[in-house]
Design an enzyme around this catalytic site. Structure first.
Site, PDB file in Angstrom:
ATOM      1  N   HIS A  42       6.308  -3.719  -9.298  1.00 55.55           N
ATOM      2  CA  HIS A  42       6.752  -2.469  -9.942  1.00 55.55           C
ATOM      3  C   HIS A  42       7.912  -1.857  -9.173  1.00 55.55           C
ATOM      4  CE1 HIS A  42       2.532  -2.198 -11.812  1.00 55.55           C
ATOM      5  NE2 HIS A  42       3.414  -2.606 -12.724  1.00 55.55           N
TER       6      HIS A  42
ATOM      7  N   LEU B 176      -5.581  10.674   1.040  1.00 53.47           N
ATOM      8  CA  LEU B 176      -6.551  10.874  -0.057  1.00 53.47           C
ATOM      9  C   LEU B 176      -7.968  11.009   0.497  1.00 53.47           C
ATOM     10  CD1 LEU B 176      -5.054   8.371  -2.654  1.00 53.47           C
ATOM     11  CD2 LEU B 176      -5.263  10.864  -2.941  1.00 53.47           C
TER      12      LEU B 176
END
Ligand code: ACO
Ligand code: LMR
Length: 590
Positions: free
Chosen positions: A276, A295
């Site tokens: 990507h 996170l």
């Protein structure tokens, strides 16, 4: 931005910008499997055809195709709430902007193309930031809202895949992924764990997604159907820090189970570029490791291994989930489709009823007009006019070019069909085949309000001949009796605007030459336009469609086929042998 709870209450109507038959068929299969009454896709924007055929369960449906969104009626455009854009990357910006301008009630757009210029993505994100439109992608396989909507390839593209995925019922676990392939993998992981998907959204792998992961998390936060989110992220960019921040601020409160791909990048001497566009960690903060730490600190459940996601999900299962199953049987694409007639239960159907029923409930003219238009016509005036025209045009003597060709061919010993064909092949722009072109011109003249003198000026500048005007025999002082006879069906200025227009053209052309009268082709064209509009409610766009398929020329062809056939039989009865001109009939100008 639109919320998922709103999407679930909408009557989702979709337009596809571009055609991707695999994706569109998968969307229709999903609609069918969740028992929608009709396909969610109501139009395709593409060129070179007027419709595409798709399966609807084991049957088939036709989806209309237009070349531009503006060609859809305003009612259709108002109905459209979702767009799937499968156009090429270079057309994403213009086509998506067009959709935003043309579709007042659009709430969600997904963009499939990869390699969309990043500036285009940013521009589109900016435009939609001011509107409650969810704009997903680019490079996205779309959005799935189980039980309500499949917009894109997401969830699978084969109906057997869809049936096996357990995605027909709303669940409580959202799936958000930058990767299209992984979003489908995670959907299966969720359903195989015993949970259900509340929605699945493929962010797309571009550096500047139009819906960011954080915005997707906010969708989940506001969605009462969603209890937790499974998120697949990647190295590169900084989206995850925005999620972490919102979680620390308690803006995001629902459980987040996350896997960040790309730890392998740390083994490379220089940062590798993964598939990507955004998957490149040029700094430590962009690395998978750094994102996982951030996170984790925000209270997310960070899975070190992709397989751990399933384990975590299984721990969340509190009761056995009832999964709706649905399948589509074997199906075979037909070779042709007919909207006019076909077999049903071994009976021949015509215009929606058994053949004999249709035949016995219609006269010839009513049957002809209904078959030409494709539906049962009830208007007496339309049927009477058709009846009169079919009788009026049947013959005009052996002088006319078509009859003469039939006669000559018959006398050459050819069979009926060959002699009829010889006559019909003469029908064209000058003889008998000008009705359609005349209809086209009267229609455009009226719709665009072209003054008669301008209309004629435009034609003379093109050096063109005005179809429906002029005759070899008739002229002002020798009028065609057929024209006066046809006036019984027209001439009311208020309703008959096309005949009124044609007459206004004739009023000028006959000042130039007295044979430039409104001829029988032009007259029939004008009166038929008026009748279709005032009796059958045809709009100018629908009349133009009839012109485009040459509807108006059918009347001369059908009627004069009787005359040509009769001339063939007449010649066969009195066979004078092979026809040949004599020397005096031909002057040889060497
Ligand atoms: N529009 C503009 N000018 C015309 C038209 C017309 N429809 N018809 C003839 N003219 C002009 C020609 O341009 C020519 O002008 P010029 O002398 O300055 O060069 C002159 O009139 C003579 O034209 P011709 O075609 O040579 O001869 P004629 O006038 O006899 O043409 C015809 C008759 C062939 C029907 C012609 O009027 C025409 O082509 N009309 C349009 C097609 C049409 O409507 N056909 C249906 C006829 S009815 C039927 O077939 C059932
Ligand atoms: C016809 O109906 O065939 C005629 O109008 C044409 C012609 O030349 O008579």
């Amino acid at each position: 931005m639109i919320e998922l709870t709103d999407l679930r209450t909408m009557d989702m109507k979709v337009v596809s910008l571009g055609s991707h038959p695999g994706i569109i068929q998968a969307m229709l299969d999903y609609d069918f499997l969740i028992k929608k009454q009709q396909p969610s896709v109501i139009a395709i924007i593409a060129s070179g055809r007027k419709s595409e055929r798709y399966f609807w369960g084991e049957s088939e449906v036709i989806i209309p195709v237009v070349s531009r969104l503006e060609q859809l009626s305003s009612a259709q455009r108002e109905k459209i709430t979702a767009v799937i854009n499968v156009q090429s990357a270079r057309r994403v910006l213009s086509s998506t902007k067009q959709a935003l301008e043309c579709l007042p009630n659009v709430k969600i757009i997904t963009v499939f193309a990869e390699q969309t210029p990043e500036t285009h993505s940013l521009e589109l994100a900016h435009i939609t930031s001011k509107r409650d439109v969810l704009l997903i992608g680019p490079s996205s396989v779309g959005l799935l809202v189980p039980g309500y909507l499949k917009l894109g390839a997401i969830g699978g593209t084969q109906h057997k895949q869809l049936s096996a995925a357990g995605i027909f019922d709303a669940g409580d676990t959202a799936v958000v992924s930058t990767s299209g392939g992984i979003v489908n993998e995670l959907i299966h992981t969720v359903t195989r764990s015993g949970l259900g998907v509340s929605f699945a959204l493929a962010i797309g792998g571009d550096r500047f997604p139009m819906v960011t992961p954080a915005e997707a998390m906010l969708l989940a936060e506001h969605d009462s159907q969603t209890e937790r989110v499974v998120f697949f992220g990647e190295l590169g960019g900084s989206d995850e820090y925005e999620i972490a921040k919102l979680r620390e601020e308690r803006v995001l409160t629902k459980e987040l189970i996350v896997y960040i791909a790309g730890t392998v990048a740390e083994l490379f001497e220089t940062p590798p570029q993964f598939g990507h566009a955004k998957a490149l960690a040029e700094t430590y903060d962009e690395s998978a490791a750094a994102k996982k730490i951030a996170l984790s600190k925000s209270g997310a459940v960070v899975c070190e291994e992709f397989a751990n996601i399933a384990t975590v999900l299984r721990e969340r299962v509190q009761h056995e989930r009832v999964v709706t199953t649905a399948t589509i049987g074997e199906r075979q694409k037909s070779i042709i489709t007919s909207h006019l007639s076909g077999d049903k239960n071994d009976d021949v159907y015509l215009l929606g009823r058994e053949l004999l029923q249709t035949v016995e409930s219609n006269g010839v003219a009513s049957l002809v007009l209904s078959m030409l238009l494709g539906f049962q016509v009830e208007s007496k005036r339309a049927i009477d006019f058709t009846d009169y025209v079919l009788r009026l045009l049947v013959d005009h003597g052996p002088y006319v070019s078509g009859a003469l060709n039939t006669i000559v061919t018959a006398r050459a010993g050819k069979d009926m069909v060959s002699s009829l064909a010889a006559g019909l092949l003469t029908v064209g722009p000058r003889f008998g085949g000008a009705i359609n072109a005349a209809a086209d011109n009267w229609l455009r003249g009226v719709v665009f309000e072209t003054p008669a003198h301008q209309f004629i000026e435009d034609f003379s500048l093109k050096g063109g001949i005005i179809p429906g005007i002029g005759h070899k025999k008739y002229r002002l002082d020798l009028p065609d009796p057929r024209i006066q006879a046809l006036m019984q069906f027209g001439g009311n200025k208020n309703n008959d605007r096309y005949l009124y227009y044609a007459r206004s053209i004739e009023a000028i052309t006959t000042t130039k030459k007295n044979n430039l009268i409104l001829n029988v082709d032009g007259m029939i064209a004008a009166v038929m336009l008026d009748i279709l509009e005032s009796e059958l409610g045809y709009t100018p766009e629908q009349l133009q469609e009839l012109v485009d398929i040459e509807f108006f020329n059918a009347f001369f062809v059908l009627s004069r086929s009787i005359g040509f056939t009769a001339h063939y039989l007449d010649q066969r009865r009195h066979d004078e042998g092979l026809f040949r001109l004599s020397d005096k009939d031909v002057r040889y100008l060497e």
